[in-house]
Design an enzyme around this catalytic site. Structure first.
Site, mmCIF file in Angstrom:
data_model
loop_
_atom_site.group_PDB
_atom_site.id
_atom_site.type_symbol
_atom_site.label_atom_id
_atom_site.label_comp_id
_atom_site.label_asym_id
_atom_site.label_seq_id
_atom_site.Cartn_x
_atom_site.Cartn_y
_atom_site.Cartn_z
ATOM 1 C CE LYS A 175 46.055 40.876 33.714
ATOM 2 N NZ LYS A 175 46.013 39.514 34.236
ATOM 3 C CE LYS A 243 38.332 36.436 34.911
ATOM 4 N NZ LYS A 243 39.628 36.828 35.569
#
Length: 298
Positions: A175, A243
């Site tokens: 990811k 983030k």
């Protein structure tokens, strides 16, 4: 709708978790959801699920638990806190963390939860809000292969491309690579669109021909039209991609991998956030390109 006797708890019913829970209910699972915002829980109830007043209540009788929360500390709290999954779920339950967090945290929380009798998978998703709504997410899964095989029917209710990528933490590593590519692609598409606008080119025609050649990509297909129109309603917020870029930078440093373009894109993402664009879709990187070019959005 088919009947399925398995109970699936979904913790986190936001932009991604809400549609995922609804699709599980549609697929016939007994879905119980928890979210800190009660209105999100009510939305699930209206779509055939059940609501819970706490994480503990949601997971107590669940066969499968899915978490979709913002960041590593949130996963640690939901998984290991006193009101959390490990302390309240039944032994043998499968816990699937669909959040995007640090790979090292994914490994650590899976180890701790496994010691409490849970069977753990890290299974972050890609595809944005529309992918969640359409049950067409791409899901990269790390953990035990046997647990993956057992959980796959649940994942098939929310995703289209579901791939086992290796042991615990591998899903989060893949990811991170996904988010690196997406951020860089959005930035380059934004630069290309502002470049085209500066020369007065018909951007709709330009997007059509670019998308048909080697420059074709999902960002052009799914976001270029809204970017050109100056529409940046979030499917995935800059705050969250900021983030994720932090995760990528840290993980690359740990592995000794140079990511010069990625590091620069991470700085641009941070800059856009500081300018107040954090609540907008990550395609709002285009606003930063326009600003740097002296061509602010009208």
């Amino acid at each position: 709708m088919t009947e399925n006797k398995q109970t699936v708890a979904v913790i986190g019913l936001g932009i991604m978790g809400g549609p995922m829970a609804a699709n599980l209910a549609t697929a016939g699972y007994d879905v119980v959801g928890y979210n800190r915002s009660p209105e999100k829980v009510q939305a699930l109830v209206e779509k055939g699920g059940r609501g819970a007043g706490s994480v503990a209540e949601a997971v107590r009788d669940a066969d499968v638990i899915i978490t979709m929360v913002p960041d590593s500390p949130d996963v640690e709290e939901v998984a290991l806190g006193d009101d959390g999954i490990a302390a309240n779920a039944k032994a043998g339950a499968i816990w699937i963390d669909a959040s995007t967090i640090r790979p090292d945290v994914a490994v650590a929380v899976a180890k701790a939860a496994s010691e409490k009798g849970l069977r753990c998978l890290d299974a972050p998703v890609s595809g944005g809000e529309q992918g969640a709504i359409d049950a067409a997410l791409s899901i990269m899964v790390g953990g035990d292969k046997g647990v993956f095989d057992e959980a796959k029917p649940v994942l098939e209710a929310v995703g289209k491309t579901i791939v086992y990528v290796g042991p615990s933490g591998s899903g989060q590593t893949v990811k991170a690579a996904n988010q690196l590519i997406v951020a860089g692609t959005i930035e380059l598409v934004a630069e290309a669109l502002v470049f085209l606008q500066a020369y007065g080119v018909d951007t709709e025609a330009a997007i059509e021909v670019l998308a048909g050649g080697l420059a074709g990509n999902r960002i052009l297909d799914r976001k270029a039209a809204s970017m050109t129109a100056g529409e940046f309603n979030p499917g995935f917020r800059i705050d969250l991609h900021h983030k994720d870029m932090g995760i990528i930078i840290a993980a690359a440093r740990e592995a000794g991998v140079a990511i010069p373009l990625g590091a620069h894109t991470a700085q641009l993402m941070a800059y856009a956030r500081q300018l107040g664009y954090g609540h907008l879709d990550h395609s709002a990187l285009m606003l930063l390109v326009q600003q740097l070019s002296g061509r602010e959005q009208k």
